[in-house]
Design a protein around this motif. Structure first.
Motif, short mmCIF file in Angstrom:
data_model
loop_
_atom_site.label_atom_id
_atom_site.label_comp_id
_atom_site.label_asym_id
_atom_site.label_seq_id
_atom_site.Cartn_x
_atom_site.Cartn_y
_atom_site.Cartn_z
N ILE A 162 0.91 6.46 -5.52
CA ILE A 162 1.84 5.94 -4.51
C ILE A 162 2.01 6.92 -3.36
O ILE A 162 1.93 6.54 -2.17
N GLU A 163 2.25 8.20 -3.68
CA GLU A 163 2.51 9.18 -2.64
C GLU A 163 1.29 9.38 -1.74
O GLU A 163 1.43 9.57 -0.54
N ALA A 195 -0.96 6.43 4.89
CA ALA A 195 -0.43 5.47 5.86
C ALA A 195 0.30 6.18 6.98
O ALA A 195 0.13 5.87 8.17
N ARG A 196 1.12 7.17 6.63
CA ARG A 196 1.86 7.92 7.64
C ARG A 196 0.94 8.74 8.53
O ARG A 196 1.17 8.88 9.73
N ALA A 209 -3.36 2.26 8.97
CA ALA A 209 -2.06 2.56 8.36
C ALA A 209 -1.54 1.33 7.61
O ALA A 209 -0.98 1.46 6.51
N GLN A 210 -1.73 0.14 8.18
CA GLN A 210 -1.22 -1.07 7.56
C GLN A 210 -1.79 -1.24 6.15
O GLN A 210 -1.06 -1.60 5.21
N LYS A 256 -0.41 -1.18 0.34
CA LYS A 256 -0.66 -0.79 -1.05
C LYS A 256 0.52 0.00 -1.61
O LYS A 256 0.95 -0.24 -2.75
N ALA A 257 1.05 0.92 -0.82
CA ALA A 257 2.19 1.72 -1.29
C ALA A 257 3.39 0.82 -1.57
O ALA A 257 4.06 0.95 -2.61
N ALA A 258 3.67 -0.12 -0.68
CA ALA A 258 4.81 -1.02 -0.86
C ALA A 258 4.64 -1.89 -2.10
O ALA A 258 5.58 -2.11 -2.87
#
Length: 326
Positions: A135-136, A142-143, A154-155, A160-162
């Motif tokens: 996740i991180e 993305a950031r 980034a999207q 994926k993280a969300a």
């Protein structure tokens, strides 16, 4: 046994490794210091971690011990604001222990927070090759891409993280939604807005985002209504003036003037409020009345507001000269 035979046997016996006499004691001392560093780190006592690090490293500990200690020391450098030291330590640690993704993740995080996005991205990618569901790392990448202006990339990683977080972390949902808004992906942004509002009920951010999504599609009436909902949750000058702009763009200049007048009465020299009122008066054909408000906006506004007001002032001035020549 005769003494001579005993001495001969002792001389013939293999000598123990030097570590038996020296390394063993040193290793034990290093292990004890590492244990103290670990305890201090877990207690949040970074001053002790840094203090213990020098004598620990002086023991020339085994690599496995140094590897663990570098993790504690690097994170303490981070929390202490010693960014340069943290970067140097993590870079050294990565050279010594290239398979330790902790060091890659920590270094990438420091780079992201320092604005070195181009250095952070490859490190996050390295982690994701090994653990695609980290996740991180997905969020960090993305950031990094967002910081570099690569919103399309980034999207992908925000999504994926969300998803890995079950769309339950408001901070990530906000960033993801703004990324979608920045790409003018209205439908996706609206869908994320719904998820965010569900995860963060009562937060003004989401109706404000809804207003901007609607405005981006030309629905200024809907945008003004959504912004009114945001203002009801968190009244701010910025929100009220943004709503005034939507009123103006939606063909309701009298209401925009009323909103701008309220801010001018409350805050005196307010360049943005002056610009809104000037534009509203201009749209009503009250060009002469608009001029002093354009002048106030040009004098006190930021770059955008100032340029906008100056352009209208110049247009008004040129129009006046043209009329005099006729």
């Amino acid at each position: 046994m005769k003494p001579g035979i005993l001495i001969a046997l002792l001389l013939a016996a293999p000598l123990p490794a030097p570590a038996f006499f020296f390394g063993g004691a040193s290793e034990k001392a290093a292990a004890a210091r590492l244990g103290a560093m670990r305890a201090s780190f877990e207690a949040g006592d970074c001053a002790s971690v840094r203090e213990l690090s020098s004598p620990f490293l002086d023991e020339k500990p085994a690599g496995r011990l140094r590897e663990e200690a570098y993790g504690y020391l690097g994170q303490c450098y981070e929390t202490g604001g010693l960014t340069d030291k943290a970067i140097s330590l993590y870079k050294l640690a990565l050279e010594l222990y290239p398979d330790n993704t902790l060091f890659a993740a920590r270094l990438a995080g420091v780079y992201n927070r320092s604005g070195f996005y181009e250095s952070a991205a490859p490190l996050f990618l390295k982690i994701l090759v090994l653990r695609s569901d980290d996740i991180e790392a997905n969020l960090g990448l993305a950031r990094a891409y967002a910081g570099l202006g690569f919103l399309g990339r980034a999207q992908e990683f925000y999504a994926k993280a969300a998803a890995l977080q079950n769309f339950a972390v408001p901070e990530v949902l906000r960033e993801y939604a703004l990324c979608l808004l920045g790409q003018r992906h209205w439908a996706e942004a609206a869908a994320m807005n719904l998820k965010g509002a569900a995860a963060e009920p009562g937060e003004a951010f989401w109706p404000q985002l809804s207003a901007r999504i609607l405005a981006g599609q030309g629905d200024y009436q809907g945008a003004a209504a959504a912004m009114a909902a945001a203002i009801a949750l968190a009244p701010t000058r910025q929100g009220r003036l943004e709503r005034a702009l939507y009123l103006l763009l939606g063909g309701r200049p009298a209401e925009a003037i009323e909103a701008a007048d309220a801010e001018l009465a409350a805050g005196g020299a307010d360049a943005l409020a002056a610009a809104v009122k000037a534009l509203a008066l201009y749209s009503l054909g009250e060009k002469e009345k608009a001029q002093p408000y354009f002048a106030a906006a040009a004098a006190g506004g930021g770059a955008f507001t100032g340029r906008l007001a100056a352009a209208f002032l110049a247009a008004g001035s040129n129009g006046g000269r043209a009329a005099c020549k006729k």
